[in-house]
Structures are given as C-alpha cells and as structure tokens.
Design an enzyme around this catalytic site. Sequence first.
Site, PDB file in Angstrom:
ATOM      1  CG  PHE A  46      -1.773   1.247   1.320  1.00 34.30           C
ATOM      2  CD1 PHE A  46      -2.629   1.592   0.289  1.00 34.30           C
ATOM      3  CD2 PHE A  46      -1.736   2.061   2.447  1.00 34.30           C
ATOM      4  CE1 PHE A  46      -3.432   2.725   0.363  1.00 34.30           C
ATOM      5  CE2 PHE A  46      -2.530   3.186   2.536  1.00 34.30           C
ATOM      6  CZ  PHE A  46      -3.383   3.528   1.488  1.00 34.30           C
ATOM      7  CE1 TYR A 101       1.938   6.822   4.821  1.00 35.32           C
ATOM      8  CE2 TYR A 101       1.834   4.473   4.346  1.00 35.32           C
ATOM      9  CZ  TYR A 101       2.343   5.527   5.079  1.00 35.32           C
ATOM     10  OH  TYR A 101       3.280   5.297   6.072  1.00 35.32           O
ATOM     11  N   GLY A 102       2.261   7.679   0.457  1.00 32.99           N
ATOM     12  CA  GLY A 102       3.166   8.832   0.488  1.00 32.99           C
ATOM     13  C   GLY A 102       3.910   8.927  -0.821  1.00 32.99           C
ATOM     14  CB  SER A 103       7.475   9.472  -1.618  1.00 27.41           C
ATOM     15  OG  SER A 103       8.039   8.414  -0.875  1.00 27.41           O
ATOM     16  CD  GLU A 142       8.870   3.295   2.452  1.00 23.69           C
ATOM     17  OE1 GLU A 142       8.381   3.916   3.403  1.00 23.69           O
ATOM     18  OE2 GLU A 142       9.082   3.817   1.336  1.00 23.69           O
TER      19      GLU A 142
END
Length: 251
Positions: free
Chosen positions: A25, A27-29, A101
């Site tokens: 998933f 949701y940012g970069s 990450e």
Amino acid sequence: MNVSEDTVELQNEVLENEIKALWVFAYGSLCWKPGFKFHKAVTGHVKGYQRRFWQGNTTHRGTEEKPGRVATLVEDYKGVVHGIAFAISGEEAISYLSKRECLLGGYISQFSTFYPIKGEPFKVLAYVATPKNPLWMGEADDRDIAHQIIDCSGPSGHNIEYLVRLANFMREHFSDEHDPHLFSLEKEVLDLVNKNNMCLETLMGNGEGCVSFIRKDLFESESQAVQDEDRIESFEHSTRMEEKILRCLNI
C-alpha cells in the site's frame, strides 16, 4: 509532463487470482515515485488510519541538522486513507522497500485490508512509522510543520516536492475525497513559498524517477485519439525499465 517522468497504466479492477500476489500500500512518496518493479497498480483505500506528516526524515528529504517531515499512518478507527496498491514481484522489490522504508525511513511493516475501487478487499503490506522510532516527530500545528517543510531538503530533493506531489496525486486520482491535513499543509507551504519569493519550479526538481498514472478506462477510451507516444506508454512497457526503477532510492 516532464520528460523524465514515466506514464504507466492504472488498472482499477483486481482479478481473483491476482489477490494471491504480495501487494504493497502506497500513501506517500510511493504513490508518485515507487522505485520498484510491479505488475499492477490499483487505487483504493484502507480504513482505521489518518495520513499525517509526523515522521521525520534525515536521509532523503532532510538532514541530521534539519530533518524533513514525511507521511505516516496514524491509527484512527473512523479514518480512511486513499492511495495505491502495488502488486510487486521478486525479492529485489522487498529488499528495496525494506531499505527505503525500514532501514532508512524508520518505518515498520504491517498488514492491513485494502478496499479497491472495483473488486473485493484484500490484504496489503503497509509501512507505518510509530512513536517508538528515533525519527518520530509527532503532532504539531500545521503552520509549524509548514515552516519546517520549506526549510528542509536532502539528497532526494526538497521537502516541498514531497508534499506538493502527494497533494497533486490525491487531487488527480481522488478528486471527490478531501484530506484536510494534507491540503492544509500544502496551502500553508505554498503561502510561505509566495511570501518568501521562493521558486516553486526549482524546488520541485526535475521529476527524475517520478511516475504519472493513467486510468485503464481512460487509456482505452482515448488511445485512438492520442498520438503522443509518451502518453500512450503501456503498463507492460513500464515494467521493462527495471534498471532505472530498481536503482532509485528516493523517497
């Protein structure tokens, strides 16, 4: 579109046999700069979270002296966060994401349920920062966060680029949804950019490694009318750019 950006097909229907793949998933970069090889990209949302710029970053959008602010998921049982689920392939993608990450970003991995625009929900791997990691910055007034964002940059570019590209992605693919925190931050930042006579075009960088998605239904309906080959690049073509994608460690 910047010549350094790639256009790939966004398919919003998930077939039953594809759900068995490992999905991540974004949701940012990762929404606009995934940097890894994937089979399919599907828009949708997860429940039980809010997107917040509460995580610090010292390796990509900031430095040890001036940490930037990047997005994380914060638990909220009424919350909904929209983004993209990527079906990933190969150990290289997992290794890449673990470095980007977890090792460099301070996030941990956990599973959540993803609700695609079309089709049945399925499990996705999400990278989430918690207050236990040393880069955690936590809650702050949007204006204070905005002042921090305009003052920070790192090896991957300015912190402003991270915020603005994410806001633009949300507007393009989820025009009926509103993310108060994200759009409030964007407004505060752009006001400060204007007030301080900063050049937004320069702050946004050259777009190297960025990806622009085009919906499958739109792609199919307009493909006959569009002659620009840069806009008609197929999803299959994008997966052949492995060397360029996998060596990118920007966030």
